[in-house]
Design a protein around this motif. Structure first.
Motif: not given
Length: 75
Positions: A13-17, A22-28, A33-35, A51-57
């Protein structure tokens, strides 16, 4: 992003420009999400109880709102 694929991570789950690469590198794999607000609206349908969730932001984007949403869902 390549590390995510190699590590066998199920969901991204990638958020922000700044996370778009990262999302592109993970082959989508996963969701982009933009926001934060867009992410919060969809998070219930994405994250499961097991699920295990890592929030890196960046704090400047108020990612703590995503963490609070996850806590409310699973507490």
């Amino acid at each position: 992003g390549k590390y995510i694929i190699d590590a066998g991570i199920d969901e991204v789950i990638a958020v922000g420009t700044l996370c778009k690469h990262l999302f592109d590198g993970a082959n989508h794999q996963g969701h982009y999400f933009e926001t934060v607000e867009q992410c919060i609206k969809e998070i219930d349908s994405i994250v499961k109880n097991s699920d295990t969730v890592l929030v890196k932001a960046s704090r400047s984007m108020h990612f703590e709102n995503i963490v609070d949403t996850l806590k409310d869902k699973f507490d």
